[in-house]
Write a protein that holds these residues in place. Structure first.
Motif, PDB file in Angstrom:
ATOM      1  N   ALA A  64      10.589 -18.220 -45.522  1.00 18.83           N
ATOM      2  CA  ALA A  64      10.754 -16.794 -45.837  1.00 18.83           C
ATOM      3  C   ALA A  64      11.928 -16.562 -46.773  1.00 18.83           C
ATOM      4  N   GLY A  65      12.975 -17.359 -46.620  1.00 16.16           N
ATOM      5  CA  GLY A  65      14.133 -17.242 -47.500  1.00 16.16           C
ATOM      6  C   GLY A  65      14.878 -15.924 -47.367  1.00 16.16           C
ATOM      7  N   LYS A  66      14.759 -15.266 -46.209  1.00 20.31           N
ATOM      8  CA  LYS A  66      15.420 -13.976 -45.996  1.00 20.31           C
ATOM      9  C   LYS A  66      16.717 -14.154 -45.208  1.00 20.31           C
ATOM     10  N   ASP A  67      17.718 -13.359 -45.558  1.00 18.37           N
ATOM     11  CA  ASP A  67      18.942 -13.347 -44.766  1.00 18.37           C
ATOM     12  C   ASP A  67      18.678 -12.618 -43.461  1.00 18.37           C
ATOM     13  N   ARG A  68      19.277 -13.125 -42.386  1.00 18.87           N
ATOM     14  CA  ARG A  68      19.141 -12.506 -41.072  1.00 18.87           C
ATOM     15  C   ARG A  68      20.521 -12.120 -40.543  1.00 18.87           C
ATOM     16  N   LEU A  69      20.564 -11.117 -39.705  1.00 21.48           N
ATOM     17  CA  LEU A  69      21.806 -10.657 -39.104  1.00 21.48           C
ATOM     18  C   LEU A  69      21.801 -11.005 -37.616  1.00 21.48           C
ATOM     19  N   ASN A  81       8.895  -7.701 -31.910  1.00 26.62           N
ATOM     20  CA  ASN A  81       8.098  -8.794 -32.451  1.00 26.62           C
ATOM     21  C   ASN A  81       7.568  -8.425 -33.833  1.00 26.62           C
ATOM     22  N   ASP A  82       7.150  -7.156 -34.000  1.00 26.08           N
ATOM     23  CA  ASP A  82       6.664  -6.679 -35.305  1.00 26.08           C
ATOM     24  C   ASP A  82       7.766  -6.682 -36.357  1.00 26.08           C
ATOM     25  N   LEU A  83       9.017  -6.528 -35.906  1.00 25.27           N
ATOM     26  CA  LEU A  83      10.153  -6.496 -36.837  1.00 25.27           C
ATOM     27  C   LEU A  83      10.763  -7.889 -37.037  1.00 25.27           C
ATOM     28  N   ALA A 119      17.628  -9.014 -42.386  1.00 26.76           N
ATOM     29  CA  ALA A 119      18.503  -7.959 -42.907  1.00 26.76           C
ATOM     30  C   ALA A 119      17.711  -6.777 -43.448  1.00 26.76           C
ATOM     31  N   ASP A 120      16.566  -7.060 -44.068  1.00 27.96           N
ATOM     32  CA  ASP A 120      15.795  -5.955 -44.636  1.00 27.96           C
ATOM     33  C   ASP A 120      15.011  -5.177 -43.581  1.00 27.96           C
ATOM     34  N   ASN A 121      15.057  -5.630 -42.326  1.00 29.98           N
ATOM     35  CA  ASN A 121      14.436  -4.872 -41.227  1.00 29.98           C
ATOM     36  C   ASN A 121      15.472  -4.178 -40.347  1.00 29.98           C
ATOM     37  N   GLU A 166      17.420  -1.507 -40.747  1.00 31.29           N
ATOM     38  CA  GLU A 166      17.342  -0.056 -40.618  1.00 31.29           C
ATOM     39  C   GLU A 166      16.192   0.359 -39.706  1.00 31.29           C
ATOM     40  N   ALA A 167      15.065  -0.331 -39.824  1.00 32.11           N
ATOM     41  CA  ALA A 167      13.930  -0.034 -38.944  1.00 32.11           C
ATOM     42  C   ALA A 167      14.275  -0.369 -37.502  1.00 32.11           C
ATOM     43  N   PHE A 168      15.003  -1.476 -37.309  1.00 27.07           N
ATOM     44  CA  PHE A 168      15.448  -1.872 -35.970  1.00 27.07           C
ATOM     45  C   PHE A 168      16.387  -0.813 -35.379  1.00 27.07           C
ATOM     46  N   LYS A 169      17.334  -0.355 -36.191  1.00 28.74           N
ATOM     47  CA  LYS A 169      18.290   0.667 -35.735  1.00 28.74           C
ATOM     48  C   LYS A 169      17.571   1.975 -35.424  1.00 28.74           C
ATOM     49  N   THR A 170      16.603   2.340 -36.236  1.00 28.73           N
ATOM     50  CA  THR A 170      15.827   3.558 -35.988  1.00 28.73           C
ATOM     51  C   THR A 170      15.103   3.476 -34.653  1.00 28.73           C
ATOM     52  N   HIS A 171      14.551   2.296 -34.366  1.00 22.06           N
ATOM     53  CA  HIS A 171      13.862   2.126 -33.087  1.00 22.06           C
ATOM     54  C   HIS A 171      14.834   2.236 -31.917  1.00 22.06           C
ATOM     55  N   LEU A 172      16.014   1.628 -32.035  1.00 19.63           N
ATOM     56  CA  LEU A 172      17.008   1.753 -30.971  1.00 19.63           C
ATOM     57  C   LEU A 172      17.357   3.218 -30.729  1.00 19.63           C
ATOM     58  N   ASP A 173      17.561   3.962 -31.807  1.00 24.34           N
ATOM     59  CA  ASP A 173      17.944   5.369 -31.685  1.00 24.34           C
ATOM     60  C   ASP A 173      16.834   6.228 -31.081  1.00 24.34           C
TER      61      ASP A 173
END
Length: 343
Positions: free
Chosen positions: A19-24, A49-51, A72-74, A76-83
């Motif tokens: 995938a070559g994506k940065d993760r947090l 799992n979807d994120l 990293a590019d998910n 904001e979506a992760f934070k939105t779900h938490l909120d």
């Protein structure tokens, strides 16, 4: 719908590389009254799992404790779900200072009796009646006060590689062990001393601060966000760093460097070292400190016996393990007669 992992850690590792994506790498916790932890557990697994979230998450009637990584590019979506979850709205997220895309390789969301194993069964104990949270600046002031007792609420293998100046570091294997030891040591100072506590991300101190208030301590403080948040504030606000060494973390990294000090030693040769490894013998898996020289010499094993077993063909190793329970060394991190230089 599948609510469990279908990929092995190795398969997931390959996908992350491709995938070559940065993760947090992130951790958070929240004490709350959860009526049906299983429903929340299933909801979190489906959404996360979807994120492409990976990590280790515990859900219980008393709240949630999460250590995970997210692309990293998910984020904001992760934070939105938490909120969107009432009790998790604007929850503090501890973001790792040193990132590793492979800090977690599976998504595990488990229902537990408690989010921190504390062994406490006192029905009159209210976990929400917690101590005073302090930031890094106030914490630095408090720990220089002669009327302060600073206590590390972590286990021996964590504080061995890093701790705060003048901290009491109980030589314990579990969080539960430390609770009684600290209370006994400070029983004569419940009113006149400031009890200041810290841990990795804050969750153990949250429970401990409420427990000690319940036990009659009048001045109870905890480091908000633990060592992880302290390091971030020290760096951002240019404060004096009073933490020496590494902060032990519970993912594949095993540690984040907070200062350049190396305060521990290789458990096999005694040289200055603060790198934790797991014994390569799967029947042992002991966590211990090993330098690069000993890792090469011992093939990342804790003893000659384990080295010999690890050198056997895989099928022979499996036969030796057959019918035997997991070694209790995995629960006695850093404790073994084979480790000559364990402090």
């Amino acid at each position: 719908m599948q609510l469990y992992n279908t990929l092995s850690a190795k398969e997931r590792e390959i996908l992350i590389e491709e995938a070559g994506k940065d993760r947090l790498t992130i951790s958070f916790y929240k004490y709350a009254h959860i009526g049906n932890p299983q429903i929340l557990r299933n909801h979190l697994f489906i959404q996360w799992n979807d994120l492409e979230v990976l990590g280790r998450i515990y859900v219980a009637n008393e709240g949630i404790n999460a250590q995970l990584s997210v692309p990293a590019d998910n984020f904001e979506a992760f934070k939105t779900h938490l909120d969107s979850i009432v009790f998790l709205e604007n929850v503090r997220l501890n973001i790792a200072r040193e990132q590793d895309n492979k800090s977690f390789l599976k998504l595990k969301v488990k229902v537990r009796h408690k989010i921190v194993a504390d062994g406490l069964n006192d029905a009159t104990f209210d976990v929400t009646n917690k101590g005073i949270h302090v930031n890094a600046e106030k914490f630095n002031e408090l720990i220089e006060d002669p009327d302060t007792v600073l206590v590390d609420m972590r286990n021996h293998y964590e504080s061995e590689i890093g701790h705060f100046k003048n901290a009491v570091t109980p030589d314990v294997d579990t969080f539960r062990d430390s609770l009684d030891i600290i209370e006994a040591d400070l029983k004569d100072h419940k009113e006149d001393k400031k009890l200041v506590m810290y841990c990795t991300g804050g969750i153990r101190c949250e429970k401990a601060s409420a427990y000690y208030r319940h036990k009659g301590f009048k001045q109870v403080y905890q480091l908000e966000g633990g060592i992880i948040e302290y390091a971030r504030q020290v760096e951002n606000q240019k404060l004096e760093n009073k933490f020496f060494g590494k902060n032990f973390v519970f993912d594949h990294r095993r540690g984040e460097r907070i200062s350049s000090d190396i305060i521990s030693n290789c458990h096999q040769c005694g040289e200055a070292c603060d790198t934790h490894v797991n014994c390569a013998n799967e029947a042992c898996h002991l966590l211990f400190i090993q330098c690069e020289s000993c890792a090469e010499k011992m093939n990342t094993c804790c003893s000659n016996e384990c080295k010999e077993i690890h050198a056997l063909p895989f099928e022979e190793q499996k036969k030796l393990r057959k019918g035997k329970g997991a070694s209790n060394k995995i629960f006695k991190k850093g404790r073994s007669e084979a480790l000559k230089y364990k402090k």
